[in-house]
Design a protein around this motif. Structure first.
Motif, PDB file in Angstrom:
ATOM      1  N   ASP A  42      66.701   0.455  48.110  1.00  0.00           N
ATOM      2  CA  ASP A  42      65.638  -0.578  47.451  1.00  0.00           C
ATOM      3  C   ASP A  42      65.802  -2.025  48.467  1.00  0.00           C
ATOM      4  O   ASP A  42      63.625  -2.249  48.816  1.00  0.00           O
ATOM      5  N   ASN A  43      66.487  -2.436  48.259  1.00  0.00           N
ATOM      6  CA  ASN A  43      66.103  -3.502  49.117  1.00  0.00           C
ATOM      7  C   ASN A  43      66.793  -3.822  50.909  1.00  0.00           C
ATOM      8  O   ASN A  43      67.612  -3.505  50.502  1.00  0.00           O
ATOM      9  N   VAL A  44      65.832  -4.289  51.559  1.00  0.00           N
ATOM     10  CA  VAL A  44      66.607  -4.628  52.546  1.00  0.00           C
ATOM     11  C   VAL A  44      67.678  -5.753  52.834  1.00  0.00           C
ATOM     12  O   VAL A  44      68.420  -5.429  54.021  1.00  0.00           O
ATOM     13  N   ARG A  45      67.923  -6.536  51.931  1.00  0.00           N
ATOM     14  CA  ARG A  45      68.951  -7.061  51.763  1.00  0.00           C
ATOM     15  C   ARG A  45      70.524  -6.229  51.922  1.00  0.00           C
ATOM     16  O   ARG A  45      71.713  -6.674  51.902  1.00  0.00           O
ATOM     17  N   GLU A  46      70.323  -4.789  51.088  1.00  0.00           N
ATOM     18  CA  GLU A  46      71.094  -4.367  51.051  1.00  0.00           C
ATOM     19  C   GLU A  46      71.293  -3.653  52.676  1.00  0.00           C
ATOM     20  O   GLU A  46      72.098  -2.333  52.792  1.00  0.00           O
ATOM     21  N   CYS A  47      70.389  -3.996  53.498  1.00  0.00           N
ATOM     22  CA  CYS A  47      70.053  -2.833  54.695  1.00  0.00           C
ATOM     23  C   CYS A  47      70.916  -3.514  56.224  1.00  0.00           C
ATOM     24  O   CYS A  47      70.622  -3.394  57.125  1.00  0.00           O
ATOM     25  N   ILE A  48      71.162  -4.730  55.335  1.00  0.00           N
ATOM     26  CA  ILE A  48      72.158  -5.584  56.957  1.00  0.00           C
ATOM     27  C   ILE A  48      73.519  -6.090  55.994  1.00  0.00           C
ATOM     28  O   ILE A  48      73.574  -6.283  55.270  1.00  0.00           O
ATOM     29  N   PRO A  49      75.051  -6.466  57.141  1.00  0.00           N
ATOM     30  CA  PRO A  49      75.992  -6.995  56.448  1.00  0.00           C
ATOM     31  C   PRO A  49      75.661  -7.906  55.557  1.00  0.00           C
ATOM     32  O   PRO A  49      76.625  -7.698  54.525  1.00  0.00           O
ATOM     33  N   MET A  50      75.055  -8.873  56.186  1.00  0.00           N
ATOM     34  CA  MET A  50      75.256 -10.559  55.049  1.00  0.00           C
ATOM     35  C   MET A  50      74.240 -10.655  55.617  1.00  0.00           C
ATOM     36  O   MET A  50      73.104 -11.427  56.228  1.00  0.00           O
ATOM     37  N   PRO A  51      72.930 -10.612  54.303  1.00  0.00           N
ATOM     38  CA  PRO A  51      71.557 -10.619  54.274  1.00  0.00           C
ATOM     39  C   PRO A  51      71.168 -12.912  54.109  1.00  0.00           C
ATOM     40  O   PRO A  51      72.585 -13.221  53.989  1.00  0.00           O
ATOM     41  N   ARG A  52      70.233 -13.142  54.798  1.00  0.00           N
ATOM     42  CA  ARG A  52      70.194 -14.526  54.196  1.00  0.00           C
ATOM     43  C   ARG A  52      68.063 -14.362  53.770  1.00  0.00           C
ATOM     44  O   ARG A  52      68.017 -13.923  54.300  1.00  0.00           O
ATOM     45  N   TRP A  53      68.403 -15.094  53.179  1.00  0.00           N
ATOM     46  CA  TRP A  53      66.756 -15.348  52.727  1.00  0.00           C
ATOM     47  C   TRP A  53      66.686 -16.683  52.382  1.00  0.00           C
ATOM     48  O   TRP A  53      67.521 -17.158  52.245  1.00  0.00           O
ATOM     49  N   ALA A  54      65.782 -16.806  51.858  1.00  0.00           N
ATOM     50  CA  ALA A  54      65.274 -18.489  51.300  1.00  0.00           C
ATOM     51  C   ALA A  54      66.444 -18.673  49.919  1.00  0.00           C
ATOM     52  O   ALA A  54      66.625 -18.691  49.209  1.00  0.00           O
ATOM     53  N   GLY A  55      67.623 -19.765  50.288  1.00  0.00           N
ATOM     54  CA  GLY A  55      68.269 -20.642  49.287  1.00  0.00           C
ATOM     55  C   GLY A  55      69.134 -19.920  49.709  1.00  0.00           C
ATOM     56  O   GLY A  55      70.382 -19.827  48.727  1.00  0.00           O
TER      57      GLY A  55
END
Lengths: 471, 471
Positions: free
Chosen positions: A454-467
């Motif tokens: 569902d979410n690109v945060r689960e499509c990269i080993p160690m995700p970074r987003w605001a905060g």
């Protein structure tokens, strides 16, 4: 003094995947050794089973303990070295299994403390345990899928004689990203900074402000005027504050540029071939991950990778279709209108209802697009496209680039960009410029779309987003 | 409304390289079209020749104009589209040549203004013209060599079932790089900064200070405890102020980690196999580039890629050899002594005189190395290596990693690092940890060493170093 010399035929022992796919010993009772982690243990009275994984495949290995005492020390998550015999499995679910003769627990794992328990863990919990989440079978499958997808993409480019290149991550160009560009400094310099020193300080490490790249395109264009066909898969950065399922502050982008291309449909055709090649990859992980996305989305993906050419329509035609739909149903929050950007709801309607599949929307108004896109003969639209796909929206964006020096200078002026800053970019046109085009594909979006994660945060080993930036 | 549909069998026309290597038409007089740039023109009375390149190979294509008027508008650097017949070449130097029937100059190039003139241009001049230097044949050859070398390295890892992963570029970990770490901020935040706000401001984009990665190793270790074998080729950043031929502020590093490895010699063996695989690649560009490096260095490279195992010796043995040499010749500026770092002059002497080839120096004193290297049973050295090569120095550094939780905690303490900061890193040992090891290879250094290109600044498309960041 001793000079130690060893044989240099370097190879590691076979992984579990290799063992299972190639193991045909002359002596089937010959012992094999397997290293991995315990995923689960099932104990019966006279026999015990353990599911062992070394991450080389989704399947892993079934280990059978006819001496149940051997399985005593095994707990989920422990690392073990097993030796035994690889035999045909009488059970369902696997062709071969390891009948274990000896067990060595290498790294214990306290069952009550282990954060990766067997019950289903929430996505949020796993994000908080980013350093351990690759131990779940779904994140491990996603990681192998990334690897295999990249390999597939490299194949496609290599077959067409593209050169893989590395464009800079640190750049002096902050224009494209506007407010979403990260600034890079060195502590020596920030320590003594005053509030306006950041952009003017002579102590900038590179002698001028440095930013993290938001796109490799301009640099690729310089290389494409020498090597003709270039591409890169590179980290890109956007200081994006919106918390959507499609945005990361650090993501990987596949970008390609090539010379001697004259019509935007050729670029679309290339992209369609590439994405289909990725969709058609032979990957057990892809099958496993997309098993649970529902019949509708599965059918949609099946259709997308088929032989039918994906729909193309112009922005102008898209607006007219949207207007028709709006007139009858009033379904859109934002009224579609020529000259305005397509909203997410519009994009999804075009992909999911109008096209019922991936669709190239081409020839947007120049005013909606960056300065470098090639002006069409109508004087108001540019030769560009967005590839919209169901359930996601924009997957790829591309265009012909303005190769005509005069028109490019006009476009810079119109968008109030400095000709001096882009001197080098103008040079590319000035000295043997050629018509060229290219595109950028968000790699995590591709993984998300094809796998149904569902979410690109689960499509990269160690995700970074605001905060959020763990590790 | 028109839905435009096209065939989706996407392919670009063959590149010059593909045309020359595969072209066997049923009708040899069938016309072909070639796009590229003019590298040089030679005009005679009844015939003209042009050397055309599209960057797909060093060789390019010889175009022959039996109608010399057709060659009139051709100047160096111009982009052209030629059509004609591809025939056996009677001349030396090429098998086939294009006998031109029609010429289209696509992008003119004013001969007097073109910055890439035919005479030899200095390295410094080309650095100043970074956006155009890929048009020289040597930089183009280097770019193709990078591509081919990466491909070769991927092959090696894939054969041993490694998973290619992408570790984060933005990280909260600045410890390893000490004073050489770049800080990343977002303008919103720097605009309102006070001098001490950088490390404490609640306005940090990620809620905590962000740095550019100096190494992917720690993150790879987390993934290697799930996937067992992982690697990455990733940009790394060091705010290095020294201006040497071996350092860049932004460079690409190949790093690998794998579990279930117990002795450092196994890591050396893996690395030796990998570097030899890269040296043995089939690359015309490599041959072309290394043609001018002198017989001595050519012989040295030939020897390195041979079947003989590269020398290994311990740091302790290396110091003893250095001391002996110093006692008789006093050749070193810095006196070698156990417990002190090897200086550049020592490293070169070991590789060039003692080993006369690549050499693994192993088991350095723990005090000289980072906290994560595995302590040997002597309690004072660690299970690590540096691979030193002639004419360059350190090419690869690697080690076993300390997998024993207690010893790792002690090492953190000894180096005054906070246990809290490394909680996640300790977890990797706590839950099913396994003996593991890995290494990092500076990709531009490998390209420099194998090709004989003197400076790593010429081994990357757009180099960055202290005070310099063009484009």
């Amino acid at each position: 003094m001793i000079f130690r010399r060893f044989l240099s035929s370097s190879t590691l022992p076979p992984s579990i995947r290799q063992l299972l796919s190639t193991h045909t010993p002359s002596d089937p009772t010959a012992p094999v050794r397997v290293n991995g982690w315990v995923r689960s243990v099932r104990r019966q009275k006279r026999v015990a089973f353990a599911h062992i994984t070394d991450g080389s495949s989704h399947q892993g290995l079934q280990a059978v303990f006819t001496n149940v005492d051997l399985a005593k020390g095994l707990t989920n998550g422990a690392s073990v070295s097993l030796s035994g015999t690889l035999l045909e499995s009488p059970g369902a679910g696997q062709d071969k299994e390891l009948v274990v003769q000896a067990v060595d627990v290498i790294g214990e794992c306290e069952p009550l403390e282990y954060p990766i328990q067997k019950q289903t863990l929430t996505t949020e919990y796993l994000r908080d345990h980013c350093h351990l989440r690759a131990r779940t079978s779904s994140v491990a499958a996603m990681l192998r899928l990334r690897d295999n997808t990249m390999r597939t993409l490299h194949e496609y480019f290599q077959a067409q004689d593209f050169c893989y290149t590395n464009t800079p991550i640190l750049t002096s160009n902050d224009c494209e990203g506007a407010g979403e560009t990260f600034h890079v400094s060195h502590p020596d310099q920030t320590a003594s900074t005053s509030s306006n020193a950041v952009t003017t300080s002579p102590r900038e490490f590179f002698g001028r402000p440095a930013y993290l790249t938001v796109s490799s395109q301009l640099h690729l264009e310089a290389l494409a005027t020498s090597l003709a066909r270039v591409y890169t898969i590179s980290p890109c950065f956007r200081a994006e504050r919106s918390q959507t399922s499609r945005h990361l502050s650090e993501f990987w982008m596949l970008e390609a540029e090539w010379a001697f291309t004259h019509v935007v449909d050729d670029v679309c055709q290339f992209v369609e071939g590439m994405v289909k090649h990725a969709l058609r990859q032979d990957s057990n992980d892809l099958s496993v991950l997309s098993r649970d996305i529902g019949e509708h989305r599965q059918r949609s993906l099946e259709k997308a990778k088929g032989g039918d050419t994906w729909m193309r329509l112009t922005y102008t035609d898209a607006i007219s279709e949207l207007e028709k739909a709006q007139a009858t149903t009033r379904q859109f929050e934002f009224t579609p209108s020529w000259g305005k950007a397509l909203r997410s709801e519009h994009e999804r309607w075009i992909a999911e209802h109008l096209a019922d599949g991936p669709v190239f929307v081409t020839d947007y108004p120049a005013s909606l697009k960056p300065f470098y896109m090639r002006l069409n003969s109508d004087g108001k639209t540019v030769a560009c496209f967005d590839l919209l796909v169901p359930h996601l929206g924009e997957l790829v964006g591309g265009s012909l680039r303005e190769e005509r020096l005069g028109l490019l200078e006009e476009a810079l002026e119109k968008q109030q960009l400095s000709k001096a800053d882009y001197g080098w970019y103008l040079d590319i046109r000035k000295y043997g410029g050629a018509p060229h085009g290219g595109f950028g594909l968000g790699f995590e979006r591709l993984v998300s779309w094809m796998s149904g994660i569902d979410n690109v945060r689960e499509c990269i080993p160690m995700p970074r987003w605001a905060g959020r930036m763990l590790l």
